[in-house]
Design a protein around this motif. Structure first.
Motif, PDB file in Angstrom:
ATOM      1  N   ILE A 124       0.553  -1.098  -0.312  1.00 63.77           N
ATOM      2  CA  ILE A 124      -0.005  -0.085  -0.210  1.00 63.77           C
ATOM      3  C   ILE A 124       0.526   1.261   0.036  1.00 63.77           C
ATOM      4  O   ILE A 124       0.611   2.097  -0.687  1.00 63.77           O
ATOM      5  N   PRO A 125       2.131   1.416   0.465  1.00 67.41           N
ATOM      6  CA  PRO A 125       3.020   2.358   0.892  1.00 67.41           C
ATOM      7  C   PRO A 125       3.409   2.926  -0.531  1.00 67.41           C
ATOM      8  O   PRO A 125       3.892   4.081  -0.876  1.00 67.41           O
ATOM      9  N   LEU A 126       4.164   1.547  -1.447  1.00 70.16           N
ATOM     10  CA  LEU A 126       4.435   1.882  -2.645  1.00 70.16           C
ATOM     11  C   LEU A 126       3.020   2.584  -3.961  1.00 70.16           C
ATOM     12  O   LEU A 126       3.246   3.762  -4.810  1.00 70.16           O
ATOM     13  N   PHE A 127       2.012   2.351  -3.512  1.00 67.83           N
ATOM     14  CA  PHE A 127       0.475   2.474  -4.048  1.00 67.83           C
ATOM     15  C   PHE A 127       0.151   4.117  -4.223  1.00 67.83           C
ATOM     16  O   PHE A 127       0.137   5.025  -4.497  1.00 67.83           O
ATOM     17  N   ILE A 128       0.610   4.463  -3.020  1.00 64.08           N
ATOM     18  CA  ILE A 128       0.583   5.710  -2.109  1.00 64.08           C
ATOM     19  C   ILE A 128       0.910   6.749  -2.784  1.00 64.08           C
ATOM     20  O   ILE A 128       1.053   7.111  -3.641  1.00 64.08           O
ATOM     21  N   LYS A 129       2.728   6.276  -2.687  1.00 64.98           N
ATOM     22  CA  LYS A 129       3.398   6.883  -3.380  1.00 64.98           C
ATOM     23  C   LYS A 129       3.974   7.115  -4.462  1.00 64.98           C
ATOM     24  O   LYS A 129       4.044   7.824  -5.202  1.00 64.98           O
ATOM     25  N   ILE A 169     -12.998   1.688   1.875  1.00 65.63           N
ATOM     26  CA  ILE A 169     -13.166   3.412   2.157  1.00 65.63           C
ATOM     27  C   ILE A 169     -11.765   4.289   2.670  1.00 65.63           C
ATOM     28  O   ILE A 169     -11.651   4.948   1.830  1.00 65.63           O
ATOM     29  N   ASP A 170     -10.697   3.227   3.165  1.00 70.33           N
ATOM     30  CA  ASP A 170      -9.277   4.186   3.961  1.00 70.33           C
ATOM     31  C   ASP A 170      -9.363   5.023   2.624  1.00 70.33           C
ATOM     32  O   ASP A 170      -8.004   5.727   2.494  1.00 70.33           O
ATOM     33  N   LEU A 171      -8.721   3.700   1.837  1.00 71.80           N
ATOM     34  CA  LEU A 171      -7.717   4.426   0.440  1.00 71.80           C
ATOM     35  C   LEU A 171      -8.448   4.643  -0.508  1.00 71.80           C
ATOM     36  O   LEU A 171      -7.581   5.898  -1.281  1.00 71.80           O
ATOM     37  N   LEU A 172      -9.709   5.578  -0.322  1.00 72.62           N
ATOM     38  CA  LEU A 172     -10.116   6.504  -0.987  1.00 72.62           C
ATOM     39  C   LEU A 172      -9.371   7.881  -1.370  1.00 72.62           C
ATOM     40  O   LEU A 172      -9.904   8.064  -3.067  1.00 72.62           O
ATOM     41  N   GLU A 173      -9.211   8.177  -0.674  1.00 78.58           N
ATOM     42  CA  GLU A 173      -8.664   9.592  -0.363  1.00 78.58           C
ATOM     43  C   GLU A 173      -7.121   9.453  -1.803  1.00 78.58           C
ATOM     44  O   GLU A 173      -7.023  10.493  -2.103  1.00 78.58           O
ATOM     45  N   HIS A 174      -7.173   8.259  -1.310  1.00 78.40           N
ATOM     46  CA  HIS A 174      -5.398   7.781  -2.275  1.00 78.40           C
ATOM     47  C   HIS A 174      -5.952   7.752  -4.191  1.00 78.40           C
ATOM     48  O   HIS A 174      -5.263   7.294  -4.598  1.00 78.40           O
ATOM     49  N   GLY A 175      -7.012   7.344  -4.108  1.00 72.14           N
ATOM     50  CA  GLY A 175      -7.336   6.806  -5.549  1.00 72.14           C
ATOM     51  C   GLY A 175      -7.325   5.487  -5.995  1.00 72.14           C
ATOM     52  O   GLY A 175      -6.832   5.040  -6.573  1.00 72.14           O
ATOM     53  N   ILE A 176      -6.947   4.961  -4.663  1.00 69.19           N
ATOM     54  CA  ILE A 176      -6.604   3.489  -4.755  1.00 69.19           C
ATOM     55  C   ILE A 176      -8.279   2.806  -5.498  1.00 69.19           C
ATOM     56  O   ILE A 176      -8.621   2.620  -4.404  1.00 69.19           O
ATOM     57  N   LYS A 177      -7.271   1.699  -6.347  1.00 65.41           N
ATOM     58  CA  LYS A 177      -9.512   0.951  -6.321  1.00 65.41           C
ATOM     59  C   LYS A 177      -8.898  -0.405  -5.383  1.00 65.41           C
ATOM     60  O   LYS A 177      -7.747  -1.312  -5.252  1.00 65.41           O
ATOM     61  N   VAL A 178     -10.173  -1.434  -4.860  1.00 69.33           N
ATOM     62  CA  VAL A 178     -10.210  -2.229  -4.100  1.00 69.33           C
ATOM     63  C   VAL A 178     -11.618  -2.767  -4.897  1.00 69.33           C
ATOM     64  O   VAL A 178     -12.533  -2.222  -4.803  1.00 69.33           O
TER      65      VAL A 178
END
Ligand code: NDP
Ligand code: 8X3
Length: 252
Positions: A124-129, A169-178
């Motif tokens: 997840i940190p790689l996705f956010i970065k 929900i948690d990753l909404l703000e990062h535009g990461i799909k789940v």
């Protein structure tokens, strides 16, 4: 630039079938699992057949140190992951709760829940970065309807269901799909593992109906990655035609 797909449990079943479909569609792959020979063989086949890059990484998802160091060892190219397929998982034993074995319970919880978390924690940190990413968790119909003797396996997949929903929900703000994909019975090594190598008991699980095969789920895994950037499939439940839920089958 080709997409990079990170697959846990790529030595068999749904993970292996997904690796083949992604490679066929020109994606580079990081394939993982505990059986190194199978990883090396699959990597060799896919590189030769599809001319994509494949990196085999051998580790046990239950071992957080191994997970951390395997993912930390990735080069910058390989850290640019587009899709994480959290697929590694298993059922061990099929016993009423009063007859269950604590080691079997621990193996299921450690693999299906904690293993999924350990891998996600590193990626997840790689996705956010990188400001991109898609997590696909393999759930189960066992997380929708419980069945007799399913107890801890069902509970582990209910946990995956909760994690998929809250990750979204948690990753909404990062535009990461789940996306969670919840299969019904699929004939893979799953039942051989559940019945601890008893192939007769394993094949009996598919008597009287045509179950899914790994590719049926892999096609859906690939499909959910092909949609436009603003579209996210949150969940797919996929069963054989003869199976409506964990307990309702039409058998001949
Ligand atoms: P398989 O047994 O064919 O594949 C399981 C994969 O998980 C293998 O590649 C195995 O690799 C890997 N795995 C298991 N334990 C670990 C571990 N500790 N560390 C790393 N990898 C591990 O089964 P399926 O393909 O059917 O299962 C894939 C997923 O689908 C699982 O999460 C399962 O719960 C789920 N599922 C399966 C259904 C079915 O009916 N088949 C239905 C619903 C969900 P290795 O042994 O090399 O480590
Ligand atoms: C695996 C399929 O029906 O044994 O999730 O729970 S089942």
């Amino acid at each position: 630039m080709r997409k990079i797909i990170f697959i846990t449990g790529a030595t068999s079943g749904i993970g292996k079938a997904s690796a083949k479909i992604f490679a066929k569609n020109n994606c580079d792959l990081i394939i993982t699992g505990r059986r190194n020979e199978k990883l090396l063989q699959l990597a060799d086949n896919l590189v030769n057949k599809y001319k994509v890059d494949v990196l085999p990484l051998c580790f046990d998802v239950r071992n957080k140190k191994e997970v951390k160091s395997a993912i930390a060892s990735l080069s910058e190219k390989w850290k640019n992951i587009d899709v994480l397929l959290n697929n590694a998982g298993l059922a061990v034993g099929l016993d009423k709760i009063q007859n269950g074995k604590i080691e079997d319970w621990e193996t299921m919880i450690d693999t299906n829940v904690k293993g999924l978390l350990y891998v996600s924690h590193e990626i997840i940190p790689l996705f956010i970065k990188n400001k991109k990413g898609h997590i696909i968790n393999i759930g189960s119909t066992a997380a929708k309807t419980v069945y007799e003797k399913g107890n801890v396996y069902c509970a582990s997949k209910f946990a995956v269901d909760a994690l998929s929903k809250t990750m979204r929900i948690d990753l909404l703000e990062h535009g990461i799909k789940v996306t969670q994909i919840s299969p019904g019975a699929a004939e893979t090594e799953f039942s051989v593992v559940r019945f601890k190598g008893d192939k007769t008991k394993a094949s009996n699980a598919y008597n009287g109906y045509k179950p899914l095969v790994a590719k049926d789920i892999a096609l859906n895994v690939y499909y959910v990655t092909t949609l436009p950037p603003h579209v996210c499939i949150n969940e797919l439940e996929v069963t054989a035609l003869a199976q409506a839920n964990s307990t309702s089958f039409y058998k001949y």
